[in-house]
Scaffold this active site. Structure first.
Site, mmCIF file in Angstrom:
data_model
loop_
_atom_site.group_PDB
_atom_site.id
_atom_site.type_symbol
_atom_site.label_atom_id
_atom_site.label_comp_id
_atom_site.label_asym_id
_atom_site.label_seq_id
_atom_site.Cartn_x
_atom_site.Cartn_y
_atom_site.Cartn_z
ATOM 1 N N LYS A 1 0.882 -1.185 0.000
ATOM 2 C CA LYS A 1 0.000 0.000 0.000
ATOM 3 C C LYS A 1 0.914 1.229 0.000
ATOM 4 O O LYS A 1 1.191 1.822 1.043
ATOM 5 C CB LYS A 1 -0.927 -0.047 1.216
HETATM 6 N N1 PMP Z 1 -7.450 -2.502 -3.125
HETATM 7 C C1 PMP Z 1 -6.905 -1.273 -3.023
HETATM 8 C C2 PMP Z 1 -6.094 -0.742 -4.141
HETATM 9 C C3 PMP Z 1 -7.140 -0.504 -1.867
HETATM 10 O O1 PMP Z 1 -6.612 0.723 -1.745
HETATM 11 C C4 PMP Z 1 -7.952 -1.032 -0.836
HETATM 12 C C5 PMP Z 1 -8.260 -0.208 0.383
HETATM 13 N N2 PMP Z 1 -7.324 -0.373 1.390
HETATM 14 C C6 PMP Z 1 -8.472 -2.330 -0.991
HETATM 15 C C7 PMP Z 1 -8.194 -3.029 -2.156
HETATM 16 C C8 PMP Z 1 -9.277 -2.965 0.089
HETATM 17 O O2 PMP Z 1 -8.439 -3.356 1.150
HETATM 18 P P1 PMP Z 1 -8.979 -3.443 2.641
HETATM 19 O O3 PMP Z 1 -10.127 -4.371 2.614
HETATM 20 O O4 PMP Z 1 -7.833 -3.964 3.422
HETATM 21 O O5 PMP Z 1 -9.368 -2.067 3.033
#
Ligand code: PMP
Length: 305
Positions: A157
């Site tokens: 991320k």
């Molecule tokens: N994909 C991306 C590119 C994201 O930014 C997010 C948000 N964090 C998600 C998927 C979903 O991840 P999560 O369920 O951990 O929030």
């Protein structure tokens, strides 16, 4: 935007107005920070705030930090403790969203990952609904490809990588859609701009594998577990072709900010009946009970503030 009064910055809790990085900082110049988007939920009956799956979020964050050659003495437990201290400082009594971030903090130019010191910060804000039509999203296939693991890892991320998400999101919204599905370099469906995606075909839930340039979503993991354990539904992680989407009975996005967002139309074609389907609807109820700490079976996912 309703921001917190305090932030965690340079090793202590300070007023948000004092939590500023320089325009000469590495993270500002090159996008070299990694973050997690996390939420805590206010349970009105119990009059308590609960953070959802902080251990999993911080574990992913530490993996992202490692990809970016960051060196931190923090572990999941110490990050949870810092978060608790910060959330208690402002006594939140509502749903909130917060951003723990490791960032390359040194000042001056020089694009690289090595020999740059890093720091950690958190800010908090009141939660606002992320996708407007969260039960009937109209989605398009983005003309932007999802970043590839061998260019900028989608698994991490990484702040700079969100330029890809911003291109995907804004072009979709400005063309009148609610969101977009990004294809990876092989033409397979990867995910939305900031959410993972699932489709149902013949009653089986299908979601792209973690090797198809997706973020390893905590909500994705939660939904897979709830679907299998609570609904007895088979969940398969495999690549999804673009046109398979039009044969799906149901589709939905998952994400911390997006929750479970029903996709009912893709490029002007109805998905299933054109309404949020029964699997997505049931999963949303199960998911909401879990995040608000209303289901004792899953309370190990909630940490009380
Ligand atoms: N994909 C991306 C590119 C994201 O930014 C997010 C948000 N964090 C998600 C998927 C979903 O991840 P999560 O369920 O951990 O929030």
């Amino acid at each position: 935007m309703d921001l917190s009064k305090h932030a965690y910055f340079e090793g202590k809790i300070v007023p948000l107005s004092e939590a500023n990085v320089s325009i000469a900082s590495h993270a500002f110049l090159y996008g070299t920070s990694v973050f997690s988007g996390m939420r805590a939920f206010w349970n009105e009956e119990r009059k308590r705030l609960f953070i959802f799956r902080p251990y999993d979020h911080f574990r992913r964050l530490l993996h992202s930090a490692r990809m970016m050659a960051m060196q931190t003495s923090h572990d999941e437990e110490s990050l949870i403790q810092l978060t608790l201290d910060l959330l208690r400082t402002d006594s939140w009594k509502q749903d909130i969203y917060f951003r723990p971030t490791f960032y390359k903090a040194d000042l001056g130019i020089g694009v690289r990952l090595h020999d740059v010191s890093d720091d950690f910060c958190i800010f908090v804000m009141a939660y606002e609904k992320y996708v407007k039509n969260d039960s009937n999203a109209h989605v398009t296939f983005s003309s932007w490809r999802r970043i590839d693991d061998n260019a900028i890892p989608a698994r991490g991320k990484i702040a700079g990588a969100y330029v890809n998400s911003a291109l995907i999101k804004s072009d979709a919204v400005r063309s009148g859609f609610d969101e977009a599905l990004a294809l990876d370099q092989n033409g397979h469906v990867s995910e939305g701009s900031a959410m993972n995606v699932f489709m149902a075909r013949d009653g089986v839930l299908i979601t792209p594998p973690v090797t198809d340039n997706i973020l390893e979503g905590v909500t994705r993991k939660t939904v897979i577990e709830l679907a299998r354990r609570e609904l007895g539904i088979e969940v398969v992680e495999r690549s999804i072709d673009r046109t398979e989407v039009f044969a799906a009975e149901e589709m939905f996005f998952t994400g911390t900010a997006a929750g479970i967002t029903g996709i009912t139309k893709v490029d002007h074609r109805l998905i299933g009946t054109g309404e949020m389907g029964p699997i997505a609807t049931q999963l949303r109820t199960l998911y909401e009970n879990a995040i608000y700490a209303r289901n004792p079976k899953y309370e190990h996912w909630n940490i009380a503030v």
